[in-house]
Design a protein around this motif. Structure first.
Motif, PDB file in Angstrom:
ATOM      1  N   ASN A 152       0.826  -1.203   0.000  1.00 47.63           N
ATOM      2  CA  ASN A 152       0.000   0.000   0.000  1.00 47.63           C
ATOM      3  C   ASN A 152       0.864   1.259   0.000  1.00 47.63           C
ATOM      4  OD1 ASN A 152      -2.833  -0.316  -0.206  1.00 47.63           O
ATOM      5  ND2 ASN A 152      -3.106   1.018   1.559  1.00 47.63           N
ATOM      6  N   GLY A 153       1.668   1.392  -1.037  1.00 53.28           N
ATOM      7  CA  GLY A 153       2.595   2.507  -1.139  1.00 53.28           C
ATOM      8  C   GLY A 153       1.900   3.850  -1.171  1.00 53.28           C
ATOM      9  N   SER A 154       2.476   4.836  -0.485  1.00 58.06           N
ATOM     10  CA  SER A 154       1.898   6.172  -0.437  1.00 58.06           C
ATOM     11  C   SER A 154       1.867   6.846  -1.801  1.00 58.06           C
ATOM     12  CB  SER A 154       2.683   7.043   0.550  1.00 58.06           C
ATOM     13  OG  SER A 154       4.056   7.106   0.187  1.00 58.06           O
ATOM     14  N   ASN A 155       2.659   6.373  -2.757  1.00 59.85           N
ATOM     15  CA  ASN A 155       2.639   6.930  -4.108  1.00 59.85           C
ATOM     16  C   ASN A 155       1.760   6.135  -5.064  1.00 59.85           C
ATOM     17  OD1 ASN A 155       4.386   4.756  -3.976  1.00 59.85           O
ATOM     18  ND2 ASN A 155       5.732   5.522  -5.583  1.00 59.85           N
ATOM     19  N   ASP A 156       1.063   5.103  -4.576  1.00 57.83           N
ATOM     20  CA  ASP A 156       0.255   4.247  -5.448  1.00 57.83           C
ATOM     21  C   ASP A 156      -1.243   4.345  -5.191  1.00 57.83           C
ATOM     22  OD1 ASP A 156       2.479   3.155  -6.769  1.00 57.83           O
ATOM     23  OD2 ASP A 156       2.771   1.665  -5.199  1.00 57.83           O
ATOM     24  N   VAL A 157      -1.654   4.677  -3.980  1.00 60.17           N
ATOM     25  CA  VAL A 157      -3.072   4.619  -3.631  1.00 60.17           C
ATOM     26  C   VAL A 157      -3.864   5.713  -4.338  1.00 60.17           C
ATOM     27  CG1 VAL A 157      -2.756   3.482  -1.414  1.00 60.17           C
ATOM     28  CG2 VAL A 157      -2.586   5.981  -1.547  1.00 60.17           C
ATOM     29  N   THR A 158      -5.132   5.401  -4.641  1.00 58.04           N
ATOM     30  CA  THR A 158      -6.086   6.325  -5.257  1.00 58.04           C
ATOM     31  C   THR A 158      -7.456   6.062  -4.648  1.00 58.04           C
ATOM     32  OG1 THR A 158      -6.737   4.816  -7.042  1.00 58.04           O
ATOM     33  CG2 THR A 158      -4.794   6.216  -7.443  1.00 58.04           C
ATOM     34  N   PRO A 159      -8.441   6.932  -4.884  1.00 53.34           N
ATOM     35  CA  PRO A 159      -9.790   6.649  -4.380  1.00 53.34           C
ATOM     36  C   PRO A 159     -10.350   5.328  -4.889  1.00 53.34           C
ATOM     37  CG  PRO A 159      -9.628   8.942  -4.988  1.00 53.34           C
ATOM     38  CD  PRO A 159      -8.354   8.288  -5.464  1.00 53.34           C
ATOM     39  N   GLU A 160      -9.957   4.921  -6.110  1.00 55.30           N
ATOM     40  CA  GLU A 160     -10.428   3.634  -6.632  1.00 55.30           C
ATOM     41  C   GLU A 160      -9.703   2.455  -6.008  1.00 55.30           C
ATOM     42  OE1 GLU A 160     -10.676   6.236 -10.507  1.00 55.30           O
ATOM     43  OE2 GLU A 160      -9.393   6.171  -8.743  1.00 55.30           O
ATOM     44  N   GLU A 161      -8.451   2.666  -5.589  1.00 52.36           N
ATOM     45  CA  GLU A 161      -7.639   1.586  -5.019  1.00 52.36           C
ATOM     46  C   GLU A 161      -7.006   2.060  -3.717  1.00 52.36           C
ATOM     47  OE1 GLU A 161      -5.707  -1.359  -7.960  1.00 52.36           O
ATOM     48  OE2 GLU A 161      -5.278   0.626  -8.763  1.00 52.36           O
ATOM     49  N   LYS A 162      -7.756   1.889  -2.643  1.00 50.05           N
ATOM     50  CA  LYS A 162      -7.232   2.276  -1.327  1.00 50.05           C
ATOM     51  C   LYS A 162      -6.356   1.182  -0.738  1.00 50.05           C
ATOM     52  CE  LYS A 162     -11.187   5.215  -0.179  1.00 50.05           C
ATOM     53  NZ  LYS A 162     -12.084   4.813  -1.276  1.00 50.05           N
ATOM     54  N   SER A 163      -6.495  -0.039  -1.237  1.00 49.44           N
ATOM     55  CA  SER A 163      -5.697  -1.158  -0.758  1.00 49.44           C
ATOM     56  C   SER A 163      -5.085  -1.874  -1.961  1.00 49.44           C
ATOM     57  CB  SER A 163      -6.559  -2.133   0.048  1.00 49.44           C
ATOM     58  OG  SER A 163      -5.785  -3.200   0.540  1.00 49.44           O
ATOM     59  N   ILE A 164      -3.758  -2.008  -1.965  1.00 51.40           N
ATOM     60  CA  ILE A 164      -3.030  -2.549  -3.109  1.00 51.40           C
ATOM     61  C   ILE A 164      -2.226  -3.762  -2.655  1.00 51.40           C
ATOM     62  CG2 ILE A 164      -1.258  -2.055  -4.846  1.00 51.40           C
ATOM     63  CD1 ILE A 164      -2.100   0.898  -4.615  1.00 51.40           C
ATOM     64  N   ASP A 165      -2.255  -4.819  -3.446  1.00 50.79           N
ATOM     65  CA  ASP A 165      -1.523  -6.036  -3.102  1.00 50.79           C
ATOM     66  C   ASP A 165      -0.038  -5.744  -2.911  1.00 50.79           C
ATOM     67  OD1 ASP A 165      -3.835  -7.495  -3.258  1.00 50.79           O
ATOM     68  OD2 ASP A 165      -3.488  -8.196  -5.314  1.00 50.79           O
TER      69      ASP A 165
END
Length: 424
Positions: A92-105
């Protein structure tokens, strides 16, 4: 990264008869987690879904979670050999999250896989790691890098600026006569879409890559470095050559760090023996050059840091001829200033301003203004908090036909981040 508690030092003299072959090993790492509050003005009609305010639980990419292990061994008088392996744990990198993807593998990231020999004539390093110019534009005495890092896009980089309702386009007929103004529709909004990382970047000399690197012994206050290697770019492999200079010296009233870097990345075609571009006159080289300087006043703890890095890349034939490629930039410029106050090793404060001009198109500017605080009660633990505002401006630009000219305006993005870093 290793602390006295994490350092595993093994003296091999009990196993090996020759004391000169003593070896030391280091195993350590860190966990860096944060909560990020964002006010981004997201507009469902154009740039995403969700409310304008969002919370994210993230890994702080300014100094991400990682583990490392390494070892050194004395070969003979003045000669040492060693190796280092460092892996980032991306969750869940701080440079990867968006409103559509709050949780990332989560995934693993190869940061460093190095072997080296250090001698009185310098140090040679081979493997995956930092080139000779790496971090030349990021020298910093402030002590607030964990929250106010030089690359502003590492916190919130994938968040998109929302278009304001005041955005409009001007229309012209085939003869160039003005026919009126219109609002953007969805597709045209996408053509003016930009994220934080797409608007501002510090251009850190091609990042880590496969290379061989030489660092000179200290020459007075200066260390010189040179490296050559390659990396995988968007247009195939890139051959990279870098040179760097770094210096730490005492100056009146305090201390100063100076870094200069120069990099050439030659873009290669995906197909072997094919030209990089159908137009053989297109220069395949990407040139990055610049540096930073940081001054620390010993009596007061006040410090100031300046950085300037330029990035030059000639447009390809495809980039020149696209319908929406008009006014695309060939020279991007990053500029940065930070004022800091560090009264002791336990407390550090800063305010900073940075901007990148012409990141994508001519006549555009991505900027950030922010402040940060770091409390470090021990060498192994940091608590931090910071706030920043990102802004983006793009001047009017027209399609290659000249029949449509866009005048986008963007909402600011505000990000407040607080978190903790634990080293082991």
């Amino acid at each position: 990264m290793g602390s006295p508690k994490s350092l595993l030092a093994i003296t091999a003299s009990s196993l090996i008869a020759t004391p000169a072959l003593a070896a030391e090993f280091d195993v350590g790492g860190q966990v860096n987690r944060a909560v990020m509050f964002v006010e981004d003005g997201y507009a469902p009609d154009y740039l995403g879904v969700g409310p304008s305010s969002e919370f994210y639980h993230v890994d702080n990419r300014n100094s991400p979670t990682r583990v490392h292990m390494g070892g050194t061994q004395r070969l003979m008088e003045g000669w040492t050999a060693g190796a280092l392996v460092e892996v980032g744990i991306l969750s869940n990198g701080s440079n990867d999250v968006t409103p559509e993807e709050k949780s990332i593998d989560g995934e693993f990231d190869q940061r460093i896989t190095d072997a080296f020999i250090d001698s009185p004539w310098g140090k040679i390093t081979v493997g995956h790691g930092e080139g000779a110019a790496y971090n030349a534009g990021r020298l910093d005495y402030s002590g607030t890098g964990v929250i106010s890092f030089r690359n502003p896009s590492l916190i919130g980089g994938s968040l998109n600026y929302a278009l304001k309702d005041s955005s409009f386009k001007r229309k012209f007929d085939a003869d160039g006569n003005f026919t009126g103004t219109e609002a953007f529709d969805l597709q045209e909004g996408d053509n003016n879409r930009s994220s934080i990382s797409g608007s501002i970047r510090d251009f850190n000399f091609e990042g880590r890559h496969e290379r061989i690197r030489y660092d000179s012994p200290r020459l007075g206050p200066v260390t010189l470095s040179i490296s050559t290697g390659h990396d995988s770019g968007s247009d195939g492999d890139e051959s990279i050559t870098q040179a760097g200079l770094k210096s730490g010296l005492r100056v009146p009233g305090g201390r100063m760090l100076i870094g200069l870097g120069y990099s050439i990345a030659t873009r290669n075609a995906e197909a072997p023996n094919a030209p990089f571009d159908p137009d053989r006159g297109v220069d395949p080289d990407i040139t990055t050059y610049g540096g930073s300087v940081s001054y620390y006043h010993s009596d007061t703890g006040f410090n100031v840091t300046l950085a300037a890095v330029n990035y030059e890349a000639e447009l390809t034939s495809e980039e020149r001829t696209g319908t929406f490629s008009s006014t695309r930039s060939e020279l991007s410029q990053f500029r940065y200033i930070k004022l800091g106050y560090r009264p002791s090793r336990h407390h550090a404060f800063d305010i900073h301003y940075g901007e990148t001009r012409d990141r994508n198109k001519d006549d555009e500017k991505g900027s950030v203004v922010g402040a940060g605080y770091v409390w470090s009660p021990t060498d192994m633990f940091d608590l931090y908090a910071g706030a920043k505002i990102h802004s983006f401006e793009r001047g009017e630009w027209c399609t290659s036909s000249g029949r449509t000219c866009y005048n986008p305006e963007y909402e600011d993005i505000t990000i407040v981040t607080t978190g903790g870093r634990v080293k082991f």
